[in-house]
Design an enzyme around this catalytic site. Structure first.
Site, PDB file in Angstrom:
ATOM      1  N   ASP A 168       0.815  -1.206   0.000  1.00  0.00           N
ATOM      2  CA  ASP A 168       0.000   0.000   0.000  1.00  0.00           C
ATOM      3  C   ASP A 168       0.859   1.272   0.000  1.00  0.00           C
ATOM      4  O   ASP A 168       1.830   1.359   0.762  1.00  0.00           O
ATOM      5  CB  ASP A 168      -0.867  -0.047   1.269  1.00  0.00           C
ATOM      6  CG  ASP A 168      -1.977   0.968   1.293  1.00  0.00           C
ATOM      7  OD1 ASP A 168      -2.897   0.858   0.466  1.00  0.00           O
ATOM      8  OD2 ASP A 168      -1.943   1.861   2.152  1.00  0.00           O
ATOM      9  N   GLU A 184      14.865 -13.809   0.971  1.00  0.00           N
ATOM     10  CA  GLU A 184      15.316 -14.864   1.901  1.00  0.00           C
ATOM     11  C   GLU A 184      14.455 -16.112   1.727  1.00  0.00           C
ATOM     12  O   GLU A 184      14.934 -17.235   1.829  1.00  0.00           O
ATOM     13  CB  GLU A 184      15.120 -14.413   3.354  1.00  0.00           C
ATOM     14  CG  GLU A 184      16.155 -13.484   3.900  1.00  0.00           C
ATOM     15  CD  GLU A 184      15.683 -12.899   5.252  1.00  0.00           C
ATOM     16  OE1 GLU A 184      14.852 -13.544   5.948  1.00  0.00           O
ATOM     17  OE2 GLU A 184      16.128 -11.777   5.570  1.00  0.00           O
TER      18      GLU A 184
HETATM   19  C1  GLC Z   1      -4.332   2.940  -0.587  1.00  0.00           C
HETATM   20  C2  GLC Z   1      -5.550   2.051  -0.583  1.00  0.00           C
HETATM   21  C3  GLC Z   1      -6.731   2.867  -0.145  1.00  0.00           C
HETATM   22  C4  GLC Z   1      -6.455   3.389   1.250  1.00  0.00           C
HETATM   23  C5  GLC Z   1      -5.154   4.174   1.294  1.00  0.00           C
HETATM   24  C6  GLC Z   1      -4.705   4.382   2.695  1.00  0.00           C
HETATM   25  O1  GLC Z   1      -4.429   3.920  -1.543  1.00  0.00           O
HETATM   26  O2  GLC Z   1      -5.726   1.462  -1.837  1.00  0.00           O
HETATM   27  O3  GLC Z   1      -7.914   2.107  -0.157  1.00  0.00           O
HETATM   28  O4  GLC Z   1      -7.509   4.212   1.666  1.00  0.00           O
HETATM   29  O5  GLC Z   1      -4.110   3.475   0.671  1.00  0.00           O
HETATM   30  O6  GLC Z   1      -4.248   3.185   3.245  1.00  0.00           O
END
Ligand code: GLC
Length: 531
Positions: free
Chosen positions: A209, A255
């Site tokens: 993310d 790893e």
């Molecule tokens: C990313 C995710 C989104 C989330 C954001 C914060 O963009 O895809 O859904 O709100 O990160 O974690």
């Protein structure tokens, strides 16, 4: 823990088609009702694996399943090493993994390294005072250090005042999502530990993310343009230090590969609307395995625009021996069928595009049904980022609850009484069967699984209104022809003599390309020969 196909396909992420599951909206279990009727569970997903195997996808990416207060529906994690009770238990997860692997389907999890929930024990401790052992695990300042805006709710400052510490903390998203301080080596080590936790359980990799946010230069103000964007976090966060951190993350994944020869893949949500910046996140083959390509996602369904984006991506990635990804929809953006004007024909053309481009395609649950977004009335809006429409539950059958045990947490998408899995399974002309045929063709055709070298892939220069390319495995040529306009195309010399294998117009299948080509059609055609 789980032995899986050992090293037979070490770089499986190059040929896989990945399917994103948004667990809340995918499926409930028929036998074991979860704690929140109308919300999907891991067992619900396990019970639908046969559907996904039938469809022909190779890997699943699960949006977050970790313990979370759900302020951002799982992207606010309060325990990285536990399954949220809404979705089930760790035992349910282990069973899902075993069952997915038994069907030859790999599983990647969403890893959210930039921030935690404000309920995470690390933050609870950090906010207590300025001297506790985790005081420096988040980004604290006496005053806002810059003009950054949070992504949600739009327009708020990214600096949140905390009474307990009488200081501000950084939160690039909701106030319930404080940013971790990756400058602190203890934070980095703890986050590596969370990767190992799931790797030890046998997962095949991670979607990472907002991974471009791992390095930040707080001294930089955002330029005015960022202040206008929903996704305001654009230039300040593309920092060199992020690449060092990614190389160390990659070493953790490697790893595991070193013990059994099988890659644990990483795909980064590098939300930089610039292909060159995105390409840097592959490093020298020592950072991300894959990166999402948001410039392509946001391109309109216009052949000229798409050709520019594809060309830029392929040129930049070929230079560094990196592997592209192609994604059109996810849980954050309006579905592409909708963005492309709403027609099912465009959705089928998009399927041909997505599944014949060179690289790794990512599908989003429900795109195989041709779904558009749900119309969510104001009183049912639950997402602070206003992304509910694309997160609507999957309609499984034609019954009133469409295969759910209660009215789901969000309304169904339009036409659920006909646009559901059961109905489309029974109709061999449905978009669902179209996706399945396209996936089967891709997985049985080496040329469609090749790379972006000049002898493997070439965009065909064309007449405006046409998006076309050729692919080759050295003995067969495969052509993709996509013409969404109402203007027929003249002679396409390169394709002359090729046989149409799959088309949005079924009456063309089996015919040989010769002379002018039709409007409002996409097809894939094959001919012997090389580029
Ligand atoms: C990313 C995710 C989104 C989330 C954001 C914060 O963009 O895809 O859904 O709100 O990160 O974690």
């Amino acid at each position: 823990m789980v032995a899986f196909m050992a090293s037979s396909q070490p770089e499986w992420w190059k040929t896989a088609v990945v399917y994103q599951v948004y667990p809340r909206s995918f499926a409930e279990s028929a036998s074991a009702i979860g704690p929140t009727p109308g919300v999907g569970t891991l067992t619900g997903l396990t019970e639908r694996l046969d559907y996904l195997a039938w469809l022909g996808v190779d890997a699943l990416w699960l949006s977050p399943i970790c313990r979370s207060p759900m302020a951002d529906f799982g992207y606010d994690i309060s325990d990285f090493c536990a399954v949220d009770p809404t979705f089930g238990t760790l035992a349910d997860f282990d069973e899902l993994l075993v069952q997915a692997h038994a069907r030859g389907i790999r599983l990647i999890l969403d890893w959210v390294p930039n921030h935690t929930s404000d309920q995470h024990e690390w933050f609870q401790e950090s906010r207590r005072n300025r001297t506790n052992p985790k005081a420096d695990w988040y980004v604290w300042r006496d005053e806002p250090a810059n003009n950054w805006l949070a992504s949600f709710p739009r327009g708020e400052s990214a600096w949140e005042f905390d009474e307990a510490r009488s200081q501000y903390y950084l939160r690039c998203f909701l106030r319930e999502q404080p940013d971790l301080n990756w400058d602190n080596p203890q934070v980095e080590a703890a986050m590596h530990g969370t990767l190992r936790f799931w790797l030890d359980r046998g997962v095949d990799g991670f979607r990472m993310d907002v991974v471009h946010l791992l390095g930040k230069d707080l001294a930089l103000d955002d330029p005015p343009i960022c202040q206008e964007k929903v996704w305001g976090h654009v230039p300040y966060n593309d920092q060199p230090i992020t690449h060092e951190r990614l190389r160390r993350i990659r070493r953790v994944l490697d790893e595991y590969r070193d013990t059994d020869g099988r890659d644990r893949a990483s795909v980064g949500e590098v939300y930089l609307l610039d292909e060159a910046a995105m390409a840097d996140y592959y490093g020298d083959g020592d950072e991300l395995h894959l990166s999402f390509n948001f410039k392509f996602l946001w391109a309109p369904f216009d052949p000229a625009e798409l050709a520019i984006r594809i060309h830029a991506t392929v040129a930049l990635l070929a230079e560094r021996g990196a592997w592209p990804t192609w994604v059109l929809s996810n849980h954050d953006v309006p579905r592409h069928r909708q963005r492309y004007g709403g027609g099912e024909l465009e959705a089928r053309m998009a399927a041909i595009m997505l599944l014949t481009l060179p690289g790794t395609p990512f599908m989003y649950q429900g795109e195989e049904l041709g779904l558009v977004d749900a119309d969510v009335p104001a009183e049912r809006v639950v997402d602070p980022g206003l992304r509910d429409g694309c997160r609507a539950p999957i309609p499984w059958d034609s019954s009133d609850l469409h295969g759910w045990t209660a009215d789901p947490w969000l309304p169904f998408p339009p036409e659920a009484e006909v646009r559901n899995v059961e109905r489309q399974l029974g109709d061999s002309g449905s978009i669902l069967h179209f996706y399945r045929r396209m996936l089967a063709l891709r997985s049985s055709t080496p040329a469609l699984q090749g790379g972006i070298g000049a002898s493997e892939f070439q965009l065909l220069k064309g007449t405006p209104g046409l998006l076309a390319w050729a692919r080759s495995d050295g003995s067969q040529m495969w052509f993709t022809y996509i013409n969404p306009t109402s203007v027929p195309q003249g002679d396409r010399g390169e394709m002359e003599g090729a046989t149409v294998v799959l088309s949005t117009d079924a009456s063309l299948e089996g015919s040989v390309v010769s002379g002018a080509l039709p409007a409002r059609v996409a097809f894939v055609a094959r001919r012997d020969g090389t580029m």
